[in-house]
Scaffold this motif. Structure first.
Motif, PDB file in Angstrom:
ATOM      1  N   PRO A   1       0.833  -1.205   0.000  1.00 21.72           N
ATOM      2  CA  PRO A   1       0.000   0.000   0.000  1.00 21.72           C
ATOM      3  C   PRO A   1       0.862   1.248   0.000  1.00 21.72           C
ATOM      4  O   PRO A   1       1.998   1.239   0.510  1.00 21.72           O
ATOM      5  N   LEU A   2       0.354   2.319  -0.591  1.00 24.74           N
ATOM      6  CA  LEU A   2       1.062   3.592  -0.549  1.00 24.74           C
ATOM      7  C   LEU A   2       0.966   4.192   0.851  1.00 24.74           C
ATOM      8  O   LEU A   2       0.041   3.875   1.607  1.00 24.74           O
ATOM      9  N   PRO A   3       1.905   5.058   1.219  1.00 25.19           N
ATOM     10  CA  PRO A   3       1.821   5.711   2.532  1.00 25.19           C
ATOM     11  C   PRO A   3       0.524   6.500   2.664  1.00 25.19           C
ATOM     12  O   PRO A   3       0.003   7.041   1.681  1.00 25.19           O
ATOM     13  N   GLU A   4       0.001   6.542   3.860  1.00 27.70           N
ATOM     14  CA  GLU A   4      -1.219   7.310   4.117  1.00 27.70           C
ATOM     15  C   GLU A   4      -0.929   8.793   3.906  1.00 27.70           C
ATOM     16  O   GLU A   4       0.034   9.341   4.450  1.00 27.70           O
ATOM     17  N   ALA A   5      -1.768   9.451   3.112  1.00 25.57           N
ATOM     18  CA  ALA A   5      -1.506  10.851   2.767  1.00 25.57           C
ATOM     19  C   ALA A   5      -1.811  11.793   3.924  1.00 25.57           C
ATOM     20  O   ALA A   5      -1.082  12.768   4.166  1.00 25.57           O
ATOM     21  N   PHE A   6      -2.889  11.544   4.624  1.00 25.99           N
ATOM     22  CA  PHE A   6      -3.300  12.416   5.729  1.00 25.99           C
ATOM     23  C   PHE A   6      -3.742  11.571   6.919  1.00 25.99           C
ATOM     24  O   PHE A   6      -4.321  10.492   6.750  1.00 25.99           O
ATOM     25  N   ARG A   7      -3.500  12.101   8.100  1.00 27.53           N
ATOM     26  CA  ARG A   7      -4.083  11.529   9.307  1.00 27.53           C
ATOM     27  C   ARG A   7      -4.969  12.546  10.015  1.00 27.53           C
ATOM     28  O   ARG A   7      -5.719  12.194  10.908  1.00 27.53           O
ATOM     29  N   ASN A   8      -4.854  13.770   9.582  1.00 32.17           N
ATOM     30  CA  ASN A   8      -5.696  14.830  10.120  1.00 32.17           C
ATOM     31  C   ASN A   8      -6.817  15.096   9.127  1.00 32.17           C
ATOM     32  O   ASN A   8      -6.578  15.555   8.007  1.00 32.17           O
ATOM     33  N   GLU A   9      -8.044  14.781   9.520  1.00 27.07           N
ATOM     34  CA  GLU A   9      -9.183  14.882   8.596  1.00 27.07           C
ATOM     35  C   GLU A   9      -9.412  16.313   8.137  1.00 27.07           C
ATOM     36  O   GLU A   9      -9.737  16.557   6.964  1.00 27.07           O
ATOM     37  N   GLU A  10      -9.239  17.277   9.014  1.00 26.46           N
ATOM     38  CA  GLU A  10      -9.459  18.673   8.639  1.00 26.46           C
ATOM     39  C   GLU A  10      -8.453  19.121   7.579  1.00 26.46           C
ATOM     40  O   GLU A  10      -8.813  19.797   6.615  1.00 26.46           O
TER      41      GLU A  10
END
Length: 339
Positions: free
Chosen positions: A307-316
């Motif tokens: 899987p590619l790295p997660e782009a965001f962890r902050n939803e806002e």
């Protein structure tokens, strides 16, 4: 089209309102999981047989249309596409490359580049090529150019898709007749299973279920159908223009996995055509064994990738980034002007 792209489209509308084959095994878990973001493991969906690129090309040599699904921007997907394109060509040089990544109204810009009349930078600008063209799709187009392979700009015009997404199917009535005639017959042909999958993907990302959201969702789906029907009709037109050629179609996996989307519409329009679907599957974090059983339905062949790295962890922050990326320019209207 992956889930992120679906979310982006909803945000947009909302802002406007070779080796021998081997049986797959988990005995050596250090070899089971792809080791880099460039690595992919090809496996027959129902046979459980692991294949080299060359072995897969041999199996697909007589297939009319080979559909290579991708997660947009994933290095392993793009490397595999390039390798398989060349391997298929070695077995059947009569080949056509069809690409979601170019829109049909930019076909002339692609053709002038292939004929040597323009340079790559000019083609990228004139065709409104995707931002990741050089890193992801350049090898495919260059192989085609070097071997005199036709390249089909298969997708629907971007502005028409956007405006259908905003206003619904009736927007096509605002287009000049010459523009409507270039679009496929029955441009919103559908299958119930695809609609169910599409709505599930959107509602999973957008929980609102009010009437306005329902209308936007329906318009978004019509825009998706316009893409799929256009790509299906462009593939069939390419086969008519180049009899006996194998079409290699490059597309986001949402358009093809489970034999839905473009693939289902292709079969509806030409039931006798043979189609093979190759779909990516992200290897679950921490898993030593590929989840073959639960993903068999996604394609005739699967390729497992990291899987590619997660782009965001902050939803806002994610919402702000998406809104900024897909914000409509002030002069971008859908008032009957030509795309």
């Amino acid at each position: 089209m992956n889930k992120l792209f679906i979310v982006a489209l909803v945000v947009l509308i909302g802002s406007l309102n070779g080796c021998a084959a081997m049986v797959y095994s988990n005995k050596n878990s250090s070899e089971a999981r792809p080791q880099t973001l460039y690595a992919a493991r090809l496996i027959g969906s129902y046979s459980g047989v692991e294949l080299s690129v060359e072995a897969l090309a041999q199996r697909l040599a007589k297939t009319d249309v080979v559909v290579l699904g991708e997660y947009h921007g994933h290095q392993a997907a793009h490397l595999l596409q390039s390798q398989l394109q060349a391997a298929l060509y070695s077995h059947k040089p009569l080949q056509v490359l069809s690409m979601e990544q170019f829109n049909m109204d930019n076909q002339a810009a692609v053709d002038t580049y292939l004929s040597g009349e323009t340079g790559e930078a000019e083609m990228i600008e004139d065709s409104s090529a995707w931002d990741n063209y050089r890193g992801s799709y350049r090898p495919l187009v260059e192989f085609a150019r070097q071997h005199a392979i036709p390249v089909i700009a298969a997708n629907a015009p971007a502005k028409v898709v956007r405006c259908v997404g905003r206003e619904g199917a009736d927007y096509l009535g605002k287009l000049p007749e010459i523009e409507r005639e270039r679009l496929p017959n029955n441009p919103f042909m559908d299958t119930p299973a695809y609609r169910k999958k599409f709505i599930a993907a959107i509602t999973d990302s957008h929980s609102a279920a009010d009437e306005a959201m329902g209308e936007r969702m329906n318009n978004t789906y019509k825009a998706q159908l316009l893409r799929d029907n256009t790509m299906a009709s462009r593939i069939l037109a390419a086969r008519e223009a180049h009899p006996g050629h194998q079409v290699v179609h490059i597309t986001g996996t949402f358009h093809s996995e489970e034999h839905l989307g473009t693939v289902a519409l292709l079969k509806q329009r030409a039931p006798d055509i043979s189609v093979a679907v190759i779909s990516p599957v992200a290897w679950p974090a921490g898993a030593n064994e590929a989840p073959l059983h639960s993903n068999r339905h996604k394609g005739d062949y699967l390729y497992f990738i990291q899987p590619l790295p997660e782009a965001f962890r902050n939803e806002e922050r994610e919402q702000k980034a998406m809104s900024a990326k897909f914000r409509r320019p002030a002069n971008d209207t859908c008032q009957g002007d030509s795309p």
